[in-house]
Design an enzyme around this catalytic site. Sequence first.
Site, PDB file in Angstrom:
ATOM      1  N   SER A 150      -2.159  11.928  12.420  1.00 56.15           N
ATOM      2  CA  SER A 150      -0.881  11.662  13.077  1.00 56.15           C
ATOM      3  C   SER A 150       0.038  12.853  12.851  1.00 56.15           C
ATOM      4  O   SER A 150      -0.113  13.601  11.868  1.00 56.15           O
ATOM      5  CB  SER A 150      -0.232  10.408  12.474  1.00 56.15           C
ATOM      6  OG  SER A 150       1.095  10.240  12.935  1.00 56.15           O
ATOM      7  N   TYR A 163       3.368   5.451   5.222  1.00 55.47           N
ATOM      8  CA  TYR A 163       2.542   5.917   6.339  1.00 55.47           C
ATOM      9  C   TYR A 163       2.398   7.432   6.268  1.00 55.47           C
ATOM     10  O   TYR A 163       1.300   7.973   6.453  1.00 55.47           O
ATOM     11  CB  TYR A 163       3.154   5.491   7.664  1.00 55.47           C
ATOM     12  CG  TYR A 163       2.288   5.832   8.860  1.00 55.47           C
ATOM     13  CD1 TYR A 163       1.089   5.169   9.072  1.00 55.47           C
ATOM     14  CD2 TYR A 163       2.672   6.819   9.768  1.00 55.47           C
ATOM     15  CE1 TYR A 163       0.280   5.481  10.157  1.00 55.47           C
ATOM     16  CE2 TYR A 163       1.877   7.129  10.864  1.00 55.47           C
ATOM     17  CZ  TYR A 163       0.683   6.451  11.054  1.00 55.47           C
ATOM     18  OH  TYR A 163      -0.115   6.749  12.126  1.00 55.47           O
TER      19      TYR A 163
END
Length: 247
Positions: A150, A163
């Site tokens: 990501s 995250y």
Amino acid sequence: MSDQPLDGAVALVTGASSGIGEATARRLVRAGASVALVARRGDHLDRIAGDLTTLGGHAIAVAADLTEPGLAYQAVEDTHDRLGRLDILVNSASIMVLDTALHSTIEDWDRMISLNVSALLHITHAAVPYLIDAAATSTRRVADLVNVGSLAGRVVRPAGSVYNLTKFGLHGFSESLRQELLSEDVRVSVIAPGVVDEAVCDLAHQPRERMEALRPHDIADTVAYIVTRERRVAISEISVRAGGQTW
């Protein structure tokens, strides 16, 4: 390059019951690969495998909770036993729960670490010996390990601390693994998507940015691009942003 550059290759795709994983499995089948669909939701996997078989592809469903090491190893063994080899591993299983440390629960943090880190490590450790063997025995003379990371592994924003932790870790792990496996002709790549419209995203209290998000098939096309390069070409990392994304 032929219309089916992965003819004869076998891929294992995690998170294949929806989103990027499902789109990637479908894209690799179109490129000629036989694909093992791996996720926890066996009913979804059976439906997708059936769709792909009807369209003339070859796909099998392997239901497994990869956060359990033994089940991750069994998923790789099942793939090898049923499809005969393993040339490509795509780690796309992931979950994102965005909220501040004040409002997050430790259970949500543990969920992200279990799936985004532990499951990836379990399946990768199980698959590496088979990828090395595939690189040595295939006509392509190369194997591929693709980790879907990501932009949160490169850019930090509020409400994404854990995250970010999981995705920064994925990027570091992948680069070290890339260097380790160079001599074995196993290419290791990371794809860093920006905002993607898919189910793994639980934004909690966060408003959606006003932009047209990427679709899962955009990332699937990127995976296919990476794994169909000639063996002299190793793409270590690609960032894919939504067109209107500023960060």
